[in-house]
Motif scaffolding. Structure first.
Motif, PDB file in Angstrom:
ATOM      1  N   ASN A  95       0.822  -1.214   0.000  1.00  0.00           N
ATOM      2  CA  ASN A  95       0.000   0.000   0.000  1.00  0.00           C
ATOM      3  C   ASN A  95       0.860   1.269   0.000  1.00  0.00           C
ATOM      4  OD1 ASN A  95      -2.262  -1.584  -0.018  1.00  0.00           O
ATOM      5  ND2 ASN A  95      -2.618  -1.419   2.176  1.00  0.00           N
ATOM      6  N   PHE A  96       1.992   1.217   0.694  1.00  0.00           N
ATOM      7  CA  PHE A  96       2.923   2.343   0.698  1.00  0.00           C
ATOM      8  C   PHE A  96       3.437   2.610  -0.718  1.00  0.00           C
ATOM      9  CE2 PHE A  96       7.507   3.481   0.939  1.00  0.00           C
ATOM     10  CZ  PHE A  96       7.349   4.803   1.331  1.00  0.00           C
ATOM     11  N   LEU A  97       3.833   1.561  -1.409  1.00  0.00           N
ATOM     12  CA  LEU A  97       4.314   1.712  -2.784  1.00  0.00           C
ATOM     13  C   LEU A  97       3.215   2.227  -3.706  1.00  0.00           C
ATOM     14  CD1 LEU A  97       6.458  -1.528  -2.987  1.00  0.00           C
ATOM     15  CD2 LEU A  97       7.327   0.828  -3.124  1.00  0.00           C
ATOM     16  N   LEU A  98       2.001   1.727  -3.530  1.00  0.00           N
ATOM     17  CA  LEU A  98       0.879   2.201  -4.345  1.00  0.00           C
ATOM     18  C   LEU A  98       0.568   3.667  -4.058  1.00  0.00           C
ATOM     19  CD1 LEU A  98      -1.471  -0.921  -4.187  1.00  0.00           C
ATOM     20  CD2 LEU A  98      -0.167  -0.092  -6.165  1.00  0.00           C
ATOM     21  N   ALA A  99       0.612   4.058  -2.786  1.00  0.00           N
ATOM     22  CA  ALA A  99       0.353   5.458  -2.422  1.00  0.00           C
ATOM     23  C   ALA A  99       1.422   6.377  -3.010  1.00  0.00           C
ATOM     24  CB  ALA A  99       0.290   5.615  -0.900  1.00  0.00           C
ATOM     25  N   CYS A 100       2.679   5.971  -2.884  1.00  0.00           N
ATOM     26  CA  CYS A 100       3.770   6.793  -3.437  1.00  0.00           C
ATOM     27  C   CYS A 100       3.684   6.867  -4.958  1.00  0.00           C
ATOM     28  CB  CYS A 100       5.126   6.240  -3.002  1.00  0.00           C
ATOM     29  SG  CYS A 100       5.459   6.506  -1.252  1.00  0.00           S
ATOM     30  N   GLY A 101       3.394   5.746  -5.594  1.00  0.00           N
ATOM     31  CA  GLY A 101       3.248   5.736  -7.049  1.00  0.00           C
ATOM     32  C   GLY A 101       2.080   6.591  -7.509  1.00  0.00           C
ATOM     33  N   PHE A 134      -2.976  21.244  -1.864  1.00  0.00           N
ATOM     34  CA  PHE A 134      -3.382  19.838  -1.942  1.00  0.00           C
ATOM     35  C   PHE A 134      -2.163  18.936  -2.118  1.00  0.00           C
ATOM     36  CE2 PHE A 134      -4.339  16.111  -4.539  1.00  0.00           C
ATOM     37  CZ  PHE A 134      -5.242  15.464  -3.698  1.00  0.00           C
ATOM     38  N   HIS A 135      -1.241  19.323  -2.990  1.00  0.00           N
ATOM     39  CA  HIS A 135      -0.002  18.546  -3.186  1.00  0.00           C
ATOM     40  C   HIS A 135       0.743  18.397  -1.861  1.00  0.00           C
ATOM     41  CE1 HIS A 135       0.693  19.257  -7.794  1.00  0.00           C
ATOM     42  NE2 HIS A 135      -0.504  18.841  -7.518  1.00  0.00           N
ATOM     43  N   ALA A 136       0.915  19.509  -1.159  1.00  0.00           N
ATOM     44  CA  ALA A 136       1.656  19.492   0.106  1.00  0.00           C
ATOM     45  C   ALA A 136       0.949  18.640   1.149  1.00  0.00           C
ATOM     46  CB  ALA A 136       1.847  20.915   0.618  1.00  0.00           C
ATOM     47  N   VAL A 137      -0.368  18.759   1.239  1.00  0.00           N
ATOM     48  CA  VAL A 137      -1.131  17.969   2.211  1.00  0.00           C
ATOM     49  C   VAL A 137      -1.085  16.484   1.853  1.00  0.00           C
ATOM     50  CG1 VAL A 137      -3.477  17.519   3.091  1.00  0.00           C
ATOM     51  CG2 VAL A 137      -2.628  19.870   2.922  1.00  0.00           C
ATOM     52  N   ALA A 138      -1.198  16.159   0.574  1.00  0.00           N
ATOM     53  CA  ALA A 138      -1.133  14.755   0.150  1.00  0.00           C
ATOM     54  C   ALA A 138       0.232  14.161   0.471  1.00  0.00           C
ATOM     55  CB  ALA A 138      -1.431  14.641  -1.351  1.00  0.00           C
ATOM     56  N   LEU A 139       1.290  14.911   0.192  1.00  0.00           N
ATOM     57  CA  LEU A 139       2.642  14.440   0.501  1.00  0.00           C
ATOM     58  C   LEU A 139       2.820  14.270   2.006  1.00  0.00           C
ATOM     59  CD1 LEU A 139       5.528  13.723  -0.336  1.00  0.00           C
ATOM     60  CD2 LEU A 139       6.062  16.167  -0.264  1.00  0.00           C
ATOM     61  N   ALA A 140       2.384  15.243   2.777  1.00  0.00           N
ATOM     62  CA  ALA A 140       2.503  15.157   4.238  1.00  0.00           C
ATOM     63  C   ALA A 140       1.697  13.981   4.779  1.00  0.00           C
ATOM     64  CB  ALA A 140       2.043  16.460   4.885  1.00  0.00           C
ATOM     65  N   THR A 141       0.528  13.740   4.215  1.00  0.00           N
ATOM     66  CA  THR A 141      -0.311  12.618   4.648  1.00  0.00           C
ATOM     67  C   THR A 141       0.389  11.285   4.419  1.00  0.00           C
ATOM     68  OG1 THR A 141      -2.316  13.886   4.186  1.00  0.00           O
ATOM     69  CG2 THR A 141      -2.552  11.485   4.330  1.00  0.00           C
ATOM     70  N   VAL A 142       0.970  11.121   3.241  1.00  0.00           N
ATOM     71  CA  VAL A 142       1.697   9.882   2.937  1.00  0.00           C
ATOM     72  C   VAL A 142       2.886   9.723   3.882  1.00  0.00           C
ATOM     73  CG1 VAL A 142       3.138   8.714   1.205  1.00  0.00           C
ATOM     74  CG2 VAL A 142       0.942   9.706   0.543  1.00  0.00           C
ATOM     75  N   LEU A 143       3.623  10.809   4.099  1.00  0.00           N
ATOM     76  CA  LEU A 143       4.798  10.746   4.975  1.00  0.00           C
ATOM     77  C   LEU A 143       4.419  10.409   6.416  1.00  0.00           C
ATOM     78  CD1 LEU A 143       6.893  13.793   3.680  1.00  0.00           C
ATOM     79  CD2 LEU A 143       7.258  11.358   3.208  1.00  0.00           C
ATOM     80  N   VAL A 144       3.336  11.001   6.909  1.00  0.00           N
ATOM     81  CA  VAL A 144       2.915  10.741   8.295  1.00  0.00           C
ATOM     82  C   VAL A 144       2.297   9.351   8.415  1.00  0.00           C
ATOM     83  CG1 VAL A 144       1.280  11.455  10.095  1.00  0.00           C
ATOM     84  CG2 VAL A 144       2.642  13.169   8.899  1.00  0.00           C
ATOM     85  N   TYR A 145       1.402   8.993   7.497  1.00  0.00           N
ATOM     86  CA  TYR A 145       0.709   7.701   7.581  1.00  0.00           C
ATOM     87  C   TYR A 145       1.677   6.526   7.475  1.00  0.00           C
ATOM     88  CZ  TYR A 145      -2.891   4.180   6.907  1.00  0.00           C
ATOM     89  OH  TYR A 145      -3.695   3.070   7.051  1.00  0.00           O
ATOM     90  N   TYR A 146       2.685   6.664   6.635  1.00  0.00           N
ATOM     91  CA  TYR A 146       3.639   5.577   6.422  1.00  0.00           C
ATOM     92  C   TYR A 146       4.987   5.848   7.092  1.00  0.00           C
ATOM     93  CZ  TYR A 146       0.307   3.718   3.095  1.00  0.00           C
ATOM     94  OH  TYR A 146      -0.813   3.209   2.514  1.00  0.00           O
ATOM     95  N   ARG A 147       5.003   6.651   8.148  1.00  0.00           N
ATOM     96  CA  ARG A 147       6.266   7.007   8.809  1.00  0.00           C
ATOM     97  C   ARG A 147       7.012   5.786   9.324  1.00  0.00           C
ATOM     98  NH1 ARG A 147       2.145   8.476  11.900  1.00  0.00           N
ATOM     99  NH2 ARG A 147       2.012   7.705  14.020  1.00  0.00           N
ATOM    100  N   ALA A 148       6.302   4.799   9.864  1.00  0.00           N
ATOM    101  CA  ALA A 148       6.974   3.586  10.357  1.00  0.00           C
ATOM    102  C   ALA A 148       7.663   2.854   9.208  1.00  0.00           C
ATOM    103  CB  ALA A 148       5.978   2.673  11.065  1.00  0.00           C
ATOM    104  N   GLN A 149       6.983   2.766   8.087  1.00  0.00           N
ATOM    105  CA  GLN A 149       7.557   2.126   6.899  1.00  0.00           C
ATOM    106  C   GLN A 149       8.779   2.911   6.420  1.00  0.00           C
ATOM    107  OE1 GLN A 149       6.473  -0.691   5.556  1.00  0.00           O
ATOM    108  NE2 GLN A 149       7.797  -0.715   3.774  1.00  0.00           N
ATOM    109  N   LEU A 150       8.659   4.220   6.422  1.00  0.00           N
ATOM    110  CA  LEU A 150       9.755   5.073   5.970  1.00  0.00           C
ATOM    111  C   LEU A 150      10.981   4.943   6.867  1.00  0.00           C
ATOM    112  CD1 LEU A 150       7.711   8.231   5.022  1.00  0.00           C
ATOM    113  CD2 LEU A 150       9.065   6.831   3.473  1.00  0.00           C
ATOM    114  N   LEU A 151      10.768   4.849   8.152  1.00  0.00           N
ATOM    115  CA  LEU A 151      11.887   4.768   9.092  1.00  0.00           C
ATOM    116  C   LEU A 151      12.636   3.438   8.986  1.00  0.00           C
ATOM    117  CD1 LEU A 151      10.306   6.542  12.181  1.00  0.00           C
ATOM    118  CD2 LEU A 151      12.064   7.439  10.618  1.00  0.00           C
ATOM    119  N   ARG A 152      11.994   2.427   8.379  1.00  0.00           N
ATOM    120  CA  ARG A 152      12.659   1.133   8.186  1.00  0.00           C
ATOM    121  C   ARG A 152      13.419   1.069   6.864  1.00  0.00           C
ATOM    122  NH1 ARG A 152       7.641  -0.911  10.235  1.00  0.00           N
ATOM    123  NH2 ARG A 152       6.978  -1.381   8.136  1.00  0.00           N
TER     124      ARG A 152
END
Length: 177
Positions: A95-101, A134-152
């Motif tokens: 889901n992280f990859l799909l969201a980023c894509g 909207f771009h900034a909020v969408a990017l921030a949402t992905v970064l916050v929602y998937y922060r655990a994934q990002l930190l790994r």
């Protein structure tokens, strides 16, 4: 065994390839029909803008380059998502990859087709600044929602991508004429 694996792989990809082909064909047929109905020149839609406008050949090179890079990144995310095993414990990674894509593809389409500069403000009445927020909020949402994934994962590529995105946005605002 190898032949069977290839057959299975093609069977899995074939519906997607058919869908992509169908969408592309539908867009081209719709464009031809609209041009015919409106009496517009189809060549204006199908040819390169630099050729149509008769301007310097290097006009828009950086914009085109960024669209190619974003398309490549989005495609890599979508492709990698298909490689993640379909197990529940792997769903977050997929889901992280799909969201980023998806986010990258949207930003690419926005940049490539001048959505926030022309389409949204002129045709839909949505101000350019609203789209940028909207771009900034969408990017921030992905970064916050998937922060655990990002930190790994390795953060340097992400930081470079976010820095490039920020620099492009800043340059767009500062250098706008």
């Amino acid at each position: 065994m190898l032949l069977t694996d290839r057959t299975r792989s093609w069977a899995a990809i074939s519906p997607l390839a058919g869908a992509v082909f169908g969408v592309v064909l539908a867009v081209v047929v719709a464009a031809i029909a609209v041009c015919h109905i409106r009496g517009a020149d189809y060549g204006v839609l199908s040819r390169d803008p630099v050729q149509v406008a008769g301007i310097r050949f290097y006009t828009g090179y950086l914009s085109s380059f960024s669209a190619v890079v974003m398309c490549t990144a989005a495609t890599a995310c979508f492709f990698a998502a298909t490689a993640v095993p379909a197990r529940r414990r792997d769903a977050v990674g997929r889901n992280f990859l799909l969201a980023c894509g998806s986010l990258t593809a949207f930003i690419m389409a926005d940049d490539l087709f001048l959505l926030h500069e022309r389409l949204f403000p002129m045709w839909l009445g949505i101000p350019e600044n609203v789209v940028m927020v909207f771009h900034a909020v969408a990017l921030a949402t992905v970064l916050v929602y998937y922060r655990a994934q990002l930190l790994r994962t390795r953060l340097l590529p992400l930081l470079v991508a976010v820095a490039c995105f920020g620099a492009a946005q800043l340059a767009d605002i500062v250098l706008r004429r």
